[in-house]
Design an enzyme around this catalytic site. Structure first.
Site, short mmCIF file in Angstrom:
data_model
loop_
_atom_site.label_atom_id
_atom_site.label_comp_id
_atom_site.label_asym_id
_atom_site.label_seq_id
_atom_site.Cartn_x
_atom_site.Cartn_y
_atom_site.Cartn_z
N TYR A 92 22.98 23.55 39.69
CA TYR A 92 23.62 22.77 38.94
C TYR A 92 25.05 22.86 38.73
O TYR A 92 26.08 22.46 38.91
CB TYR A 92 23.57 22.04 37.76
CG TYR A 92 24.10 21.21 36.64
CD1 TYR A 92 24.26 20.10 37.08
CD2 TYR A 92 24.92 21.71 35.67
CE1 TYR A 92 24.48 19.21 36.14
CE2 TYR A 92 25.80 20.96 35.04
CZ TYR A 92 25.73 19.31 35.29
OH TYR A 92 26.81 18.67 34.76
N LYS B 131 28.68 21.63 40.59
CA LYS B 131 30.31 21.56 39.43
C LYS B 131 30.68 22.45 39.74
O LYS B 131 32.25 21.86 39.65
CB LYS B 131 29.66 21.19 38.24
CG LYS B 131 29.30 20.72 37.40
CD LYS B 131 29.54 18.84 37.79
CE LYS B 131 28.25 18.00 36.93
NZ LYS B 131 29.43 16.75 37.28
#
Lengths: 258, 453
Positions: A164, A168
């Site tokens: 994740y 980002k």
């Protein structure tokens, strides 16, 4: 048009059911915003979100709010251009909020290649694709703000959820670069880096320190629309904290329980 | 990237500056296709960019800079009738005409406006109570329409609807390319001025109401930072062009000389909050004290009287990066209470405003979007980052609308569009004429989009 005091009249949300996005839209319809386009995967959730915005507009009592929904799937890259054309059809869009994303199960993302790739496809590839299509439309109208929901997770990727975090980090880098690339075009990019936000995406997870609510993130976004700020941290105290983390030597960082 | 004078809400447009009406026609007819701008984004005409808000911006489209169409075509020295291209500035006209004994019929607080811009915003000046707004002195104008035809319009007879829709029409009916207007004869380039100081708003309004019609020019400066018993204190200046015999003997040989100079240039980048409550309050205090309580017949320079801020080039940058808004409303005389209320609220909010002016308007003209109407008008500038400003001004808008008043579009940059029909009850009448002249909405602007004009 965004007025002299920074109030937009229209907003498009990519990821129209996001809690942060809806909180932002609710704050904006209390001001000058009268056109809201919610783009997301069609279905009852998108319709409910549209209803929620209509109700918020009626409560604010500023004037009739038009809410439209547009079918949008982050993974269907080939459709993004048409989706954006449909979303911009007929009226200027002052603010585009890129708010979609998935939070994967860390363990599975670390071991399942397809699952890891699917995360990257939505959070990074899909965002870059839809964001690029957005930037093209904003440039053509000569004004507008693209707000990109990044995360502190991308500032220094931590092992606890590195897949994740890496998506980002990529998105954050792309958005920051796009903002510089668009200087002088009338289009501005705002990168929003919230910490842990209590939303449906994080439901069931243990609350991290310096967490915030969707409403707090929304307030920061509204401020960043009004005052030209390329990067916003929510809460603001995360900035020095993350600056410290980012500069920690690798051996020290690796030993932290993050 | 373009902004208005308030330096807020920048947007990007392609800018062309035609040298001839033919080039202008080509640009207008090709707007959105070949000459620049994105398809369907239309065209906006821009002069010297003195509208405070977004009236002369056109995001994504074409902006035509008219300042090269600036020739003085004809002056009838018998009648004072001037024919001039619309890109000429009032500054240019004054420099040419004052030595010949003529003056423009109406001047706003800056002489750096073009004739076309003056008509498009239907400007008013300190003489509105006796002379009306600028278009009341225009006998004829040529309007390049969206179809590329040049129409000759007059205030009466055929074409008068188009004429008055263009007066204050914010450039949305077409491009004014030239105008024929009346000048006024003056004997000198000096002013004879009476000054009165008033300790509070009621005293100031009473002074303004008294014998206003005896003066050609009249305006009051208000100290918008004064609070308590001194709220709304100010300085009233009234006067007329000086006659030769009013001048001291030493000035008489150069009675009509006119060469205003820029005294200083404001720095382009001002560190945040040079203008804060303390510095502006100090400035206002000094300004108030500087003026005598009562003095009659003083001789003042023409620029100092009409255009004091023009002495500071680029003064709009003193508000720093956030820019500023200019707020001007007009309400009927019967709604003097709204003026009191507004001055109270703005002073209480501590808005650092160093240029607040109060004036009495005379009769309105037939223009459906023309701003001046009989009553009081208050104008002031406020830094855009004053906390709570949006709500405060929204509230004042409501009060102005309820009082049957209006907000000046040439200065607006933040009005709530839903209020527009209440502030301009003849809006639909104007739209009918505009739609006749420009059914495709080739002429547009950021202001037109924001307010859905």
């Amino acid at each position: 048009m965004i007025d002299a005091l920074g109030h937009p009249q229209s907003i498009l949300v990519l990821g129209g059911t996001s809690d942060i996005a809806l909180a932002t839209v609710q704050a904006l319809v209390a001001g000058r915003t009268r056109l809201v386009v919610l783009a997301g995967r069609g279905g009852p959730r998108l319709d409910q979100a549209a209803e929620r915005v209509r109700a918020a507009g009626a409560d604010a009592g500023g004037g009739p709010v038009v809410v439209r929904t547009v079918e949008f799937d982050a993974e269907e890259l080939a459709t993004h251009r048409d989706v954006l054309d449909a979303a911009f059809d007929g009226a200027d869009i002052d603010v585009v909020l890129l708010a979609f994303g998935v939070l994967p199960d860390p363990e599975r993302a670390a071991t399942d290649p397809e699952y890891a790739a699917a995360t990257a496809l939505v959070n990074y590839v899909g965002a870059v694709s839809a964001g690029t299509a957005t930037a093209v439309r904003l440039r053509a109208q000569g004004h507008g703000i693209l707000v990109v929901l990044s995360s502190v997770a991308g500032e220094r990727v931590r092992r606890s959820n590195f897949v994740y975090g890496s998506t980002k980090a990529g998105l954050d880098g792309w958005a920051s670069g796009l903002g510089e690339y668009l200087a002088g075009t009338g289009v501005r990019v705002v990168v929003v880096r919230p910490g842990f936000v209590t939303t449906k995406m994080t439901a069931g997870l243990p609350k991290a320190p310096l967490s915030s609510t969707p409403e707090q993130v929304a307030a920061a976004i509204v401020t960043a629309i009004a005052r030209p700020r390329p990067v916003v941290w929510v809460p603001a105290t995360l900035r020095p904290v993350m600056s410290l983390l980012r500069h920690l030597p690798r051996p020290v960082f690796a030993r932290l329980p993050l | 990237m373009l902004t208005g004078w308030g330096r807020t809400a920048p947007t990007r447009a392609d800018v062309v500056a035609p040298d001839t009406v033919e080039q202008l026609r080509t640009a207008v007819c090709g707007a959105g296709h070949t000459t620049g701008g994105s398809p369907g984004r239309g065209v906006t005409v821009r002069g010297l960019g003195r509208s405070y808000g977004d009236a002369a911006q056109n995001a994504g489209g074409l902006v035509v800079d008219l300042t090269r169409l600036d020739r003085l075509l004809d002056l009838d020295v018998e009648t004072g009738m001037l024919t001039v291209e619309a890109g000429a500035s009032l500054d240019q006209l004054m420099r040419r005409l004052l030595p010949a004994g003529w003056f423009v019929p109406v001047t706003p607080g800056t002489r750096y406006v073009t004739v076309g811009g003056a008509i498009g915003t239907d400007i008013h000046g300190k003489n509105h109570h006796v002379a009306g707004s600028i278009t009341e002195h225009v006998h004829e104008m040529e309007l390049l329409t969206a179809h590329g035809e040049v129409r000759t319009l007059h205030p009466e007879g055929p074409g008068s609807e188009e004429f008055w829709a263009t007066a204050g029409g914010m450039g949305l009916t077409g491009v004014v390319t030239r105008a024929r207007l009346d000048l006024i004869p003056v004997a000198t380039s000096w002013m004879r001025v009476d000054t009165d100081r008033a300790g509070d708003l009621d005293a100031l309004m009473a002074l303004l109401s008294e014998r206003d019609e005896e003066y050609r020019y009249s305006v009051a400066w208000i100290d918008a930072t004064a609070t308590g018993a001194r709220t709304g204190r100010g300085v009233l200046t009234r006067g007329d062009h000086a006659r030769l015999e009013d001048l001291p003997v030493r000035l008489r040989p150069r009675a009509r000389e006119y060469a205003p100079r820029t005294l200083v240039t404001a720095p382009r980048r001002v560190p945040g909050h040079l203008l804060n409550r303390v510095s502006v309050r100090a400035f206002n205090e000094a300004w108030y004290r500087r003026h005598p309580a009562h003095r009659v017949g003083e001789i003042h320079g023409l620029s100092a009287f009409f255009h004091p801020l023009d002495a500071v080039a680029g003064w709009n940058s003193v508000y720093g990066q956030p820019g500023f808004v200019q707020y001007q409303f007009a309400v009927p005389f019967a709604a003097a209470e709204t003026v009191r209320d507004a001055v109270n609220q703005l002073s209480m909010a501590g808005t650092p405003s160093f240029l607040a002016v109060l004036k009495r308007f005379g009769a309105a003209n037939p223009g459906p979007l023309s701003f001046p109407r009989p009553g009081w008008t208050l104008a002031l500038d406020i830094p855009a980052d004053v906390p709570g400003l949006a709500r405060l001004l929204d509230r004042l808008d409501e009060q102005v609308a309820a009082a049957g008043g209006s907000i000046y579009l040439a200065k607006d940059s933040r009005l709530r569009p839903e209020l527009l029909p209440a502030l301009y009850p003849r809006l639909d009448e104007w739209r009918t004429v505009r739609d006749r002249l420009d059914p495709q909405r080739v002429f547009t602007s950021d202001l037109a989009r924001r307010l859905a004009l």
